[in-house]
Write an enzyme that holds these catalytic residues in place. Structure first.
Site, PDB file in Angstrom:
ATOM      1  N   HIS A 131      -3.315 -11.320 -10.828  1.00  0.00           N
ATOM      2  CA  HIS A 131      -2.342 -10.168 -11.255  1.00  0.00           C
ATOM      3  C   HIS A 131      -3.096  -8.467 -11.754  1.00  0.00           C
ATOM      4  CE1 HIS A 131       1.533  -9.638 -10.264  1.00  0.00           C
ATOM      5  NE2 HIS A 131       1.702 -10.573 -10.502  1.00  0.00           N
ATOM      6  N   ASP A 135      -0.950  -7.053  -6.969  1.00  0.00           N
ATOM      7  CA  ASP A 135       0.573  -7.856  -7.003  1.00  0.00           C
ATOM      8  C   ASP A 135       1.721  -8.760  -6.362  1.00  0.00           C
ATOM      9  OD1 ASP A 135       2.026  -6.479  -5.255  1.00  0.00           O
ATOM     10  OD2 ASP A 135       2.522  -4.074  -6.565  1.00  0.00           O
TER      11      ASP A 135
END
Length: 158
Positions: A131, A135
Protein backbone atom coordinates in the site's frame (compact mmCIF):
# COMPACT_ATOMS: atom_id res chain seq x y z
CA UNK A 1 -1.09 -1.21 -15.96
CA UNK A 2 2.31 0.48 -15.58
CA UNK A 3 1.21 1.97 -12.25
CA UNK A 4 1.70 -1.41 -10.57
CA UNK A 5 5.20 -1.88 -12.02
CA UNK A 6 6.87 -0.09 -9.15
CA UNK A 7 9.12 -0.96 -6.25
CA UNK A 8 10.39 0.78 -3.15
CA UNK A 9 14.09 1.55 -2.85
CA UNK A 10 14.64 1.10 0.90
CA UNK A 11 18.11 2.66 0.86
CA UNK A 12 17.01 5.92 -0.78
CA UNK A 13 13.37 5.89 0.39
CA UNK A 14 12.01 6.43 -3.10
CA UNK A 15 9.61 4.78 -5.50
CA UNK A 16 11.12 3.32 -8.66
CA UNK A 17 8.96 3.02 -11.79
CA UNK A 18 9.86 -0.12 -13.72
CA UNK A 19 9.75 -0.17 -17.53
CA UNK A 20 9.57 -3.90 -18.07
CA UNK A 21 7.04 -6.60 -17.23
CA UNK A 22 9.21 -9.25 -15.63
CA UNK A 23 6.93 -11.86 -14.10
CA UNK A 24 8.16 -13.77 -11.08
CA UNK A 25 6.62 -17.21 -11.32
CA UNK A 26 6.23 -19.10 -8.05
CA UNK A 27 7.47 -22.69 -8.38
CA UNK A 28 7.01 -25.17 -5.53
CA UNK A 29 9.95 -27.48 -4.86
CA UNK A 30 10.42 -30.03 -2.09
CA UNK A 31 13.01 -27.68 -0.57
CA UNK A 32 10.68 -24.65 -0.71
CA UNK A 33 9.27 -22.01 -3.00
CA UNK A 34 11.35 -20.24 -5.64
CA UNK A 35 10.42 -17.55 -8.15
CA UNK A 36 12.22 -17.65 -11.49
CA UNK A 37 11.55 -14.60 -13.68
CA UNK A 38 9.98 -14.45 -17.13
CA UNK A 39 11.71 -11.36 -18.56
CA UNK A 40 9.90 -8.93 -20.89
CA UNK A 41 6.70 -10.97 -20.69
CA UNK A 42 4.74 -8.07 -22.18
CA UNK A 43 6.67 -8.45 -25.42
CA UNK A 44 5.97 -12.18 -25.79
CA UNK A 45 3.19 -13.94 -27.61
CA UNK A 46 1.19 -16.52 -25.67
CA UNK A 47 3.11 -19.41 -27.22
CA UNK A 48 6.49 -17.94 -26.23
CA UNK A 49 5.23 -17.00 -22.78
CA UNK A 50 3.95 -20.55 -22.21
CA UNK A 51 7.15 -22.15 -23.48
CA UNK A 52 9.29 -19.86 -21.32
CA UNK A 53 7.22 -20.62 -18.22
CA UNK A 54 7.45 -24.37 -18.82
CA UNK A 55 11.20 -24.16 -19.41
CA UNK A 56 11.82 -22.16 -16.23
CA UNK A 57 9.63 -24.47 -14.13
CA UNK A 58 11.34 -27.59 -15.49
CA UNK A 59 14.84 -26.21 -14.95
CA UNK A 60 13.86 -24.96 -11.47
CA UNK A 61 12.78 -28.47 -10.50
CA UNK A 62 16.10 -29.81 -11.82
CA UNK A 63 18.07 -27.13 -9.92
CA UNK A 64 19.50 -25.81 -13.21
CA UNK A 65 18.65 -22.10 -13.00
CA UNK A 66 21.27 -19.39 -12.64
CA UNK A 67 21.10 -16.79 -9.87
CA UNK A 68 20.21 -14.10 -12.43
CA UNK A 69 17.09 -16.04 -13.40
CA UNK A 70 15.64 -15.33 -9.93
CA UNK A 71 16.23 -11.56 -9.97
CA UNK A 72 14.46 -8.55 -11.43
CA UNK A 73 10.78 -9.43 -11.21
CA UNK A 74 8.31 -6.54 -11.33
CA UNK A 75 5.24 -8.60 -10.34
CA UNK A 76 4.83 -12.20 -9.17
CA UNK A 77 2.14 -14.77 -9.93
CA UNK A 78 1.37 -17.65 -7.58
CA UNK A 79 -0.97 -20.43 -8.73
CA UNK A 80 -2.21 -22.48 -5.79
CA UNK A 81 -5.28 -23.29 -7.83
CA UNK A 82 -3.37 -26.18 -9.35
CA UNK A 83 -3.41 -27.72 -5.86
CA UNK A 84 -7.17 -27.20 -5.52
CA UNK A 85 -6.85 -24.17 -3.24
CA UNK A 86 -10.07 -22.18 -3.57
CA UNK A 87 -8.84 -18.91 -2.03
CA UNK A 88 -5.62 -17.61 -0.50
CA UNK A 89 -3.68 -14.44 0.24
CA UNK A 90 -0.25 -14.59 -1.38
CA UNK A 91 2.67 -12.81 0.28
CA UNK A 92 4.53 -10.15 -1.70
CA UNK A 93 7.90 -11.15 -3.12
CA UNK A 94 9.91 -8.01 -2.30
CA UNK A 95 10.86 -5.72 -3.95
CA UNK A 96 7.78 -6.28 -6.15
CA UNK A 97 4.80 -4.09 -5.33
CA UNK A 98 2.33 -6.92 -5.73
CA UNK A 99 1.59 -10.58 -6.24
CA UNK A 100 -1.34 -12.10 -8.08
CA UNK A 101 -2.83 -15.25 -6.58
CA UNK A 102 -4.61 -17.64 -8.93
CA UNK A 103 -7.14 -19.94 -7.24
CA UNK A 104 -8.79 -23.19 -8.31
CA UNK A 105 -11.60 -23.34 -10.84
CA UNK A 106 -14.84 -24.27 -9.09
CA UNK A 107 -18.30 -25.25 -10.26
CA UNK A 108 -21.03 -23.06 -8.74
CA UNK A 109 -24.77 -22.80 -9.20
CA UNK A 110 -26.03 -19.39 -10.32
CA UNK A 111 -29.47 -18.00 -10.89
CA UNK A 112 -30.18 -15.80 -13.91
CA UNK A 113 -32.69 -12.92 -14.08
CA UNK A 114 -35.53 -15.32 -15.01
CA UNK A 115 -34.87 -17.58 -12.01
CA UNK A 116 -33.18 -20.37 -13.97
CA UNK A 117 -30.36 -22.14 -12.15
CA UNK A 118 -27.31 -23.21 -14.11
CA UNK A 119 -23.87 -24.53 -13.27
CA UNK A 120 -21.00 -22.19 -14.11
CA UNK A 121 -17.28 -22.29 -13.54
CA UNK A 122 -15.57 -19.62 -11.47
CA UNK A 123 -11.92 -18.92 -10.75
CA UNK A 124 -11.05 -16.42 -8.08
CA UNK A 125 -7.94 -14.30 -8.03
CA UNK A 126 -6.40 -12.26 -5.26
CA UNK A 127 -3.95 -9.40 -5.50
CA UNK A 128 -1.78 -8.61 -2.51
CA UNK A 129 -0.06 -5.25 -2.86
CA UNK A 130 2.25 -2.90 -0.99
CA UNK A 131 0.00 0.00 0.00
CA UNK A 132 3.01 2.33 0.12
CA UNK A 133 3.19 1.95 -3.66
CA UNK A 134 -0.27 1.02 -4.91
CA UNK A 135 -3.58 2.30 -3.58
CA UNK A 136 -6.74 0.23 -3.38
CA UNK A 137 -8.43 1.81 -6.40
CA UNK A 138 -5.41 1.10 -8.61
CA UNK A 139 -5.28 -2.48 -7.36
CA UNK A 140 -9.01 -2.93 -7.99
CA UNK A 141 -8.67 -1.64 -11.58
CA UNK A 142 -5.84 -4.11 -12.18
CA UNK A 143 -7.92 -7.00 -10.80
CA UNK A 144 -10.87 -5.95 -12.97
CA UNK A 145 -8.64 -5.94 -16.04
CA UNK A 146 -7.42 -9.45 -15.21
CA UNK A 147 -11.01 -10.60 -14.68
CA UNK A 148 -12.11 -9.09 -18.00
CA UNK A 149 -9.26 -10.85 -19.83
CA UNK A 150 -10.16 -14.16 -18.21
CA UNK A 151 -13.82 -13.73 -19.15
CA UNK A 152 -12.98 -12.59 -22.70
CA UNK A 153 -9.63 -14.22 -23.59
CA UNK A 154 -9.80 -13.18 -27.25
CA UNK A 155 -8.98 -9.64 -26.06
CA UNK A 156 -5.46 -10.88 -25.41
CA UNK A 157 -5.05 -11.44 -29.14
CA UNK A 158 -6.46 -8.07 -30.19
Amino acid sequence: HPEILVSFDEANHQIIQRKHVNIGMAVALDAGLITPVIRDADKMGLDTLSATAKDLAARAKENKLTADEYKGSTITVSNLGMFGVETFNPIINQPDAGILGVCAVQDELVMDAEGNITKRQFMRISFTFDHRLIDGATAAKFELAIRDLMEHPMQILL
